[in-house]
Enzyme design. Sequence first.
Site, PDB file in Angstrom:
ATOM      1  N   ARG A  69     -16.916  40.588  44.514  1.00  0.00           N
ATOM      2  CA  ARG A  69     -17.967  41.618  44.579  1.00  0.00           C
ATOM      3  C   ARG A  69     -19.263  40.892  44.890  1.00  0.00           C
ATOM      4  O   ARG A  69     -19.890  40.342  43.997  1.00  0.00           O
ATOM      5  CB  ARG A  69     -18.051  42.376  43.248  1.00  0.00           C
ATOM      6  CG  ARG A  69     -18.893  43.639  43.342  1.00  0.00           C
ATOM      7  CD  ARG A  69     -19.065  44.326  42.001  1.00  0.00           C
ATOM      8  NE  ARG A  69     -20.058  43.652  41.171  1.00  0.00           N
ATOM      9  CZ  ARG A  69     -20.306  43.963  39.895  1.00  0.00           C
ATOM     10  NH1 ARG A  69     -19.627  44.916  39.303  1.00  0.00           N
ATOM     11  NH2 ARG A  69     -21.232  43.312  39.210  1.00  0.00           N
TER      12      ARG A  69
ATOM     13  N   HIS B  24     -22.865  46.079  41.103  1.00  0.00           N
ATOM     14  CA  HIS B  24     -21.976  47.243  41.137  1.00  0.00           C
ATOM     15  C   HIS B  24     -22.523  48.330  42.056  1.00  0.00           C
ATOM     16  O   HIS B  24     -21.806  48.915  42.856  1.00  0.00           O
ATOM     17  CB  HIS B  24     -21.774  47.800  39.721  1.00  0.00           C
ATOM     18  CG  HIS B  24     -21.025  49.086  39.706  1.00  0.00           C
ATOM     19  ND1 HIS B  24     -19.663  49.137  39.930  1.00  0.00           N
ATOM     20  CD2 HIS B  24     -21.436  50.369  39.536  1.00  0.00           C
ATOM     21  CE1 HIS B  24     -19.270  50.416  39.889  1.00  0.00           C
ATOM     22  NE2 HIS B  24     -20.326  51.164  39.655  1.00  0.00           N
TER      23      HIS B  24
ATOM     24  N   TYR C 298     -26.228  39.827  33.954  1.00  0.00           N
ATOM     25  CA  TYR C 298     -25.049  39.607  33.101  1.00  0.00           C
ATOM     26  C   TYR C 298     -24.030  38.632  33.688  1.00  0.00           C
ATOM     27  O   TYR C 298     -23.006  38.387  33.087  1.00  0.00           O
ATOM     28  CB  TYR C 298     -24.364  40.948  32.750  1.00  0.00           C
ATOM     29  CG  TYR C 298     -23.978  41.801  33.953  1.00  0.00           C
ATOM     30  CD1 TYR C 298     -22.789  41.583  34.634  1.00  0.00           C
ATOM     31  CD2 TYR C 298     -24.797  42.846  34.386  1.00  0.00           C
ATOM     32  CE1 TYR C 298     -22.429  42.360  35.723  1.00  0.00           C
ATOM     33  CE2 TYR C 298     -24.454  43.638  35.475  1.00  0.00           C
ATOM     34  CZ  TYR C 298     -23.274  43.395  36.143  1.00  0.00           C
ATOM     35  OH  TYR C 298     -22.922  44.149  37.220  1.00  0.00           O
TER      36      TYR C 298
HETATM   37  C1  TPP Z   1     -13.665  57.857  33.677  1.00  0.00           C
HETATM   38  C2  TPP Z   1     -14.888  57.061  34.015  1.00  0.00           C
HETATM   39  N1  TPP Z   1     -15.326  56.110  33.170  1.00  0.00           N
HETATM   40  C3  TPP Z   1     -16.437  55.388  33.457  1.00  0.00           C
HETATM   41  C4  TPP Z   1     -17.125  55.630  34.608  1.00  0.00           C
HETATM   42  C5  TPP Z   1     -18.343  54.792  34.976  1.00  0.00           C
HETATM   43  N2  TPP Z   1     -17.954  53.832  36.003  1.00  0.00           N
HETATM   44  C6  TPP Z   1     -18.178  54.062  37.301  1.00  0.00           C
HETATM   45  S1  TPP Z   1     -17.618  52.827  38.271  1.00  0.00           S
HETATM   46  C7  TPP Z   1     -17.062  51.950  36.941  1.00  0.00           C
HETATM   47  C8  TPP Z   1     -16.433  50.598  37.119  1.00  0.00           C
HETATM   48  C9  TPP Z   1     -15.081  50.659  37.698  1.00  0.00           C
HETATM   49  O1  TPP Z   1     -14.677  49.347  37.982  1.00  0.00           O
HETATM   50  P1  TPP Z   1     -13.433  49.042  38.884  1.00  0.00           P
HETATM   51  O2  TPP Z   1     -12.402  50.094  38.702  1.00  0.00           O
HETATM   52  O3  TPP Z   1     -13.032  47.646  38.619  1.00  0.00           O
HETATM   53  O4  TPP Z   1     -13.972  49.203  40.361  1.00  0.00           O
HETATM   54  P2  TPP Z   1     -15.195  48.451  41.093  1.00  0.00           P
HETATM   55  O5  TPP Z   1     -16.394  49.357  40.914  1.00  0.00           O
HETATM   56  O6  TPP Z   1     -15.370  47.124  40.453  1.00  0.00           O
HETATM   57  O7  TPP Z   1     -14.803  48.350  42.524  1.00  0.00           O
HETATM   58  C10 TPP Z   1     -17.311  52.635  35.761  1.00  0.00           C
HETATM   59  C11 TPP Z   1     -16.981  52.126  34.414  1.00  0.00           C
HETATM   60  C12 TPP Z   1     -16.656  56.645  35.479  1.00  0.00           C
HETATM   61  N3  TPP Z   1     -17.257  56.913  36.642  1.00  0.00           N
HETATM   62  N4  TPP Z   1     -15.529  57.328  35.167  1.00  0.00           N
END
Ligand code: TPP
Length: 332
Positions: free
Chosen positions: A249, A253, A262
């Site tokens: 990444r 985010h 962090y």
């Molecule tokens: C059910 C739910 N929990 C929390 C969130 C907040 N949230 C949005 S993106 C994310 C991280 C997801 O990480 P990952 O699946 O590893 O994908 P990446 O963004 O790293 O590509 C979170 C916790 C959400 N949108 N939906």
Amino acid sequence: MTTTADALALGLSRDQALAAYTTVCRARALDDRRFLLNRAGAIAFIISPRGHEVAQAAAIAALQPGRDRFCLYYRDFAAALACGFTSAELMLSAFARADDPSSGGRQTPGNFGSRRRGVIIGSSTVGPQIPKAAGIGLGLKWKGEGALCYVSFGEGATSQGDFHEGLNFAAIHSCPVVFFCENNHWAISVPQPLQVAGAGVAARAAAYGIPGVVVAGDDFFAVYRAVAEAARRARAGDGPSLIEAQVLRLQSHSTDDDQRSYRDPGELAAEAEHDPIPVFQHQLEELGWLSEAEDRRIRAALEEEIDSATALAEAAPDPDPSTLSRHVYADG
Ligand SMILES: Cc1ncc(C[n+]2csc(CCOP(=O)(O)OP(=O)(O)O)c2C)c(N)n1
């Protein structure tokens, strides 16, 4: 890294590989521009595919847009482009304009939907596209047309119940689904060890009796090979597969996040040196399929394309405020 001989043995043509390379560069050019527009206050928050682009383009190159179905997630800009979305369409979505083909400017950019391209729109929650893909896979199996459903997600999504339900269901019913995890090792600020128990994402496939493979996400040909094999199995009626592409990444985010608060500065600096796009470019040069001049030509054409996509989207009308509640409440 895949050798030149192994890459040639995959049977991909130079045109196919260059089309994928152009998609990767298009996604990056679009991302650079969206970032500037965000910082200038012209568009709302964006999520960057930076570091994931090569893996995404390789996965879609091994599938059949127009025939297969695609449940993408919010970081999948290169995948959406590979499925046929244009820069102008994605810019219309970034500006939340009425002509955004995915949702008419209603959904957060990154929720890709296009009926004619078989791209099924999701929601901004993490994970629900996974059981949805299992169900779509079952429908495709019943139709018997040999099509499959591809679904992508981050490693954070694999700690959701949706992931386990989706894999379990697809495995029980031998659904033609390719589960594609883009593992960048971070779920916003949560590192993989605090998110994914056990030996990693691919290892979870064993619990459902399906193949699980780990692949280097910066190796276009390795990802292509893994997805092509999963697609072959799915079309042959052998059921789903889980692929874990290890990616970086290279951005925070989202533009509302700052990963320097962090993450270890040394790790960030080291990762910045491992951009997958130059790796893919080098592979194509080794194959004799891309010259420096051709690369410059591709990137210059993309700059012009992104300029006109931006101008078009900036000038496009907003959604009509009187339609605010459309698709939210039942008419009347
Ligand atoms: C059910 C739910 N929990 C929390 C969130 C907040 N949230 C949005 S993106 C994310 C991280 C997801 O990480 P990952 O699946 O590893 O994908 P990446 O963004 O790293 O590509 C979170 C916790 C959400 N949108 N939906």
